[in-house]
Enzyme design. Structure first.
Site, PDB file in Angstrom:
ATOM      1  N   TYR A  34       0.835  -1.204   0.000  1.00  0.00           N
ATOM      2  CA  TYR A  34       0.000   0.000   0.000  1.00  0.00           C
ATOM      3  C   TYR A  34       0.871   1.255   0.000  1.00  0.00           C
ATOM      4  O   TYR A  34       1.824   1.376   0.769  1.00  0.00           O
ATOM      5  CB  TYR A  34      -0.923   0.034   1.222  1.00  0.00           C
ATOM      6  CG  TYR A  34      -1.610   1.370   1.406  1.00  0.00           C
ATOM      7  CD1 TYR A  34      -2.680   1.727   0.595  1.00  0.00           C
ATOM      8  CD2 TYR A  34      -1.149   2.293   2.338  1.00  0.00           C
ATOM      9  CE1 TYR A  34      -3.294   2.966   0.718  1.00  0.00           C
ATOM     10  CE2 TYR A  34      -1.749   3.536   2.480  1.00  0.00           C
ATOM     11  CZ  TYR A  34      -2.820   3.868   1.664  1.00  0.00           C
ATOM     12  OH  TYR A  34      -3.410   5.088   1.784  1.00  0.00           O
ATOM     13  N   GLY A  55      -5.135   5.867  -0.090  1.00  0.00           N
ATOM     14  CA  GLY A  55      -6.496   5.949   0.404  1.00  0.00           C
ATOM     15  C   GLY A  55      -7.462   5.163  -0.443  1.00  0.00           C
ATOM     16  O   GLY A  55      -7.257   3.980  -0.740  1.00  0.00           O
TER      17      GLY A  55
END
Length: 524
Positions: free
Chosen positions: A59, A66
């Protein structure tokens, strides 16, 4: 407390006092000289490289941010992603944080990243240390953070400076980072894949503000107690309200501490004030320990909440350098700081309200027990023309009202942001900014009441021969008198007090009373 020291980052716990030393005293900063720690930092960075080589999904490294985490970033664009992140977050507005606050913010971010769970390189940590020791601070706008995912927008200004963009405050001037780097012959840093996110995705702004707010509140608490002591004497109050046995029956230690401060400060005057015909003074005198003591009794948990956040890894994802795992979570959420700051601003505003009520007694000849109307020091002939502290009392009322208005909890105003990915946010940075505003307004109240209490005390001494014949003021009140007199001289004929008040407010903002007290304790 004013002696310069070097703060070692990377191994031991960092204290709120360390943040104050870096912010206020330009303390030097060093990374710990420990091979094991350096190897640990390197392992985290190497592990990220290894995952990239294996085409692992990380990520914020191989994905967007987000709600955009479903967007894959091609391998050849991974190195551009941190720069894109810091650039699109360059939308902060509002007043810029002052230089001192910027130092605290950069230091607090360094402390978190140096724990070794953020996957950043040693070069990044060294560059943050260099910025602090060069006193070259990013210009950081104060508005634009909802406190989760951390302080993204304000912290982007640190990341931007590292790569040579935006502006810095250096040697009293604001200058473009690129031009200053060119002057100094310094190369901008190239951010590694996760380093933009690691710098920005954390609670450094709100935590730095909380550290500064805590120390300012300590100063407000002590000075509110000593101003109360002056006003007890000036208003011929009843010293038995602060009796040791009385306060032993309500065992809040902080409240007892405040009662002790007041009792010891008026000790030299007990024989006289004990003759007061009033059994009970108004609440703003009698209950001062109960008002101020709420903060004193909250200090332990405030220090714990702020200290824990200060010494935490609070970005996402975390990189475990020991087990070599990527840990996705929400440590960027600033709920603890939000709660601490929402609570602290109420405690501080209550001190402002307490002093406001005491000043109302001092200036009102219907309740000040024989002091001149509005505390004027004018002669009888000039009395009709002079109004003493009348306008100051109005101004104090205004500052107090605004401080009280700022105490509405920020943390309950969570907003769903970023396509509902950040659907519950802390508002911790807004709570901390509110608290700093309350402290500024309260410092203005304190400054005015320091002047008024000294005026009232001297007027009482001038009219009370019995009191003059007694021994001098207690050592504490004498020290306070001398400290105030560095800025304030008694008001005989009306004069503008703006410059006097501004000077006192600045001395309070510099924590001069708190630091003066610490130096005296250290020298004993």
């Amino acid at each position: 407390m004013t002696d310069k020291k070097t703060i070692i980052v990377g191994k031991d716990q960092i204290s709120i006092d360390d943040v104050i030393a870096v912010a206020y005293d330009n303390a030097q900063v060093q990374l710990v000289a420990d091979d094991h720690w350096r190897q640990r930092i390197q392992r985290g960075a190497d592990f990220l490289d290894q995952l990239l080589e294996q085409d692992g999904v990380i990520y914020g490294v191989t994905t967007g941010y987000g709600d955009s985490c479903v967007v894959s970033i091609p391998r050849h664009q991974v190195n551009e992603l941190p720069v894109q992140l810091l650039r699109f977050h360059g939308c902060g507005l509002g007043e810029n944080f002052d230089h001192r606050t910027a130092r605290a913010i950069v230091f607090v971010r360094l402390v978190s990243l140096a724990r070794g769970f953020s996957g950043v390189s040693l070069a990044l940590l060294e560059r943050l240390v260099w910025l602090l020791n060069q006193d070259m601070m990013p210009v950081i706008p104060s508005e634009g953070s909802v406190g989760a995912s951390g302080d993204l927008t304000p912290l982007s200004y640190i990341a931007a400076v590292l790569i040579g963009e935006r502006e810095v405050s250096y040697q009293g001037q604001v200058i473009s980072t690129a031009s200053l780097y060119q002057q100094l012959g310094v190369e901008a840093l190239t951010l590694r894949p996760k380093e933009g996110l690691a710098l920005m995705n954390g609670t450094a702004v709100m935590t730095a503000l909380a550290c500064l707010a805590y120390h300012r509140a300590c100063q407000v608490s002590h000075l509110s107690s000593l101003i109360t002591a002056c006003n007890v004497i000036a208003l011929q109050g009843n010293p038995s309200h602060f009796d040791e046995v009385l306060f032993a029956q309500k065992p809040h230690q902080g409240q007892q501490r405040v009662a002790t401060w007041i009792r010891e400060a008026i000790n030299a005057e007990v024989e006289h004030t004990a003759q007061s015909s009033r059994l009970q003074d108004r609440y703003s005198l009698r209950c001062a320990p109960h008002v101020i003591g709420v903060f004193e009794d909250s200090r332990a948990w405030l220090e714990q909440m702020i200290g824990n956040e200060l010494n935490s890894s609070n970005d996402n994802p975390l990189i475990d350098p020991d087990e070599l795992r990527v840990l996705h979570g929400g440590h960027f959420y600033g709920g603890h700081i939000a709660q601490a700051m929402d609570s602290l601003k109420i405690m501080v505003a209550n001190c402002a309200e307490l002093l406001d009520r005491q000043l109302a007694q001092l200036v009102d000849d219907k309740m000040n027990h024989g002091l001149p109307r509005n505390l004027t020091g004018a002669s009888d002939e000039r009395l009709p023309l002079n109004h003493g502290f009348k306008a100051v009392q109005i101004a104090v009322s205004a500052w107090t009202a605004e401080a009280l208005k700022q105490t509405v909890s920020a943390s309950i105003f969570s907003r769903s942001t970023e396509c509902h990915n950040q659907d519950k946010v802390s508002m911790g940075t807004i709570a901390a900014r509110d608290c700093m505003r309350v402290l500024t307004l309260t410092d203005q109240v304190v400054a005015a009441c320091l002047c008024a209490s000294q005026q009232a005390l001297q007027l009482r001494l001038a009219q009370d021969e019995q009191l003059r014949k007694q021994k001098q003021l207690s050592e504490t009140l004498h020290v306070l008198k001398l400290w105030v007199e560095q800025s304030f001289q008694l008001v005989i004929e009306d004069r503008p007090l703006q410059a006097t008040l501004q000077e006192l407010v600045q001395r309070l903002a510099d924590l001069q009373w708190l630091r003066n007290e610490a130096d005296q304790i250290h020298s004993r």
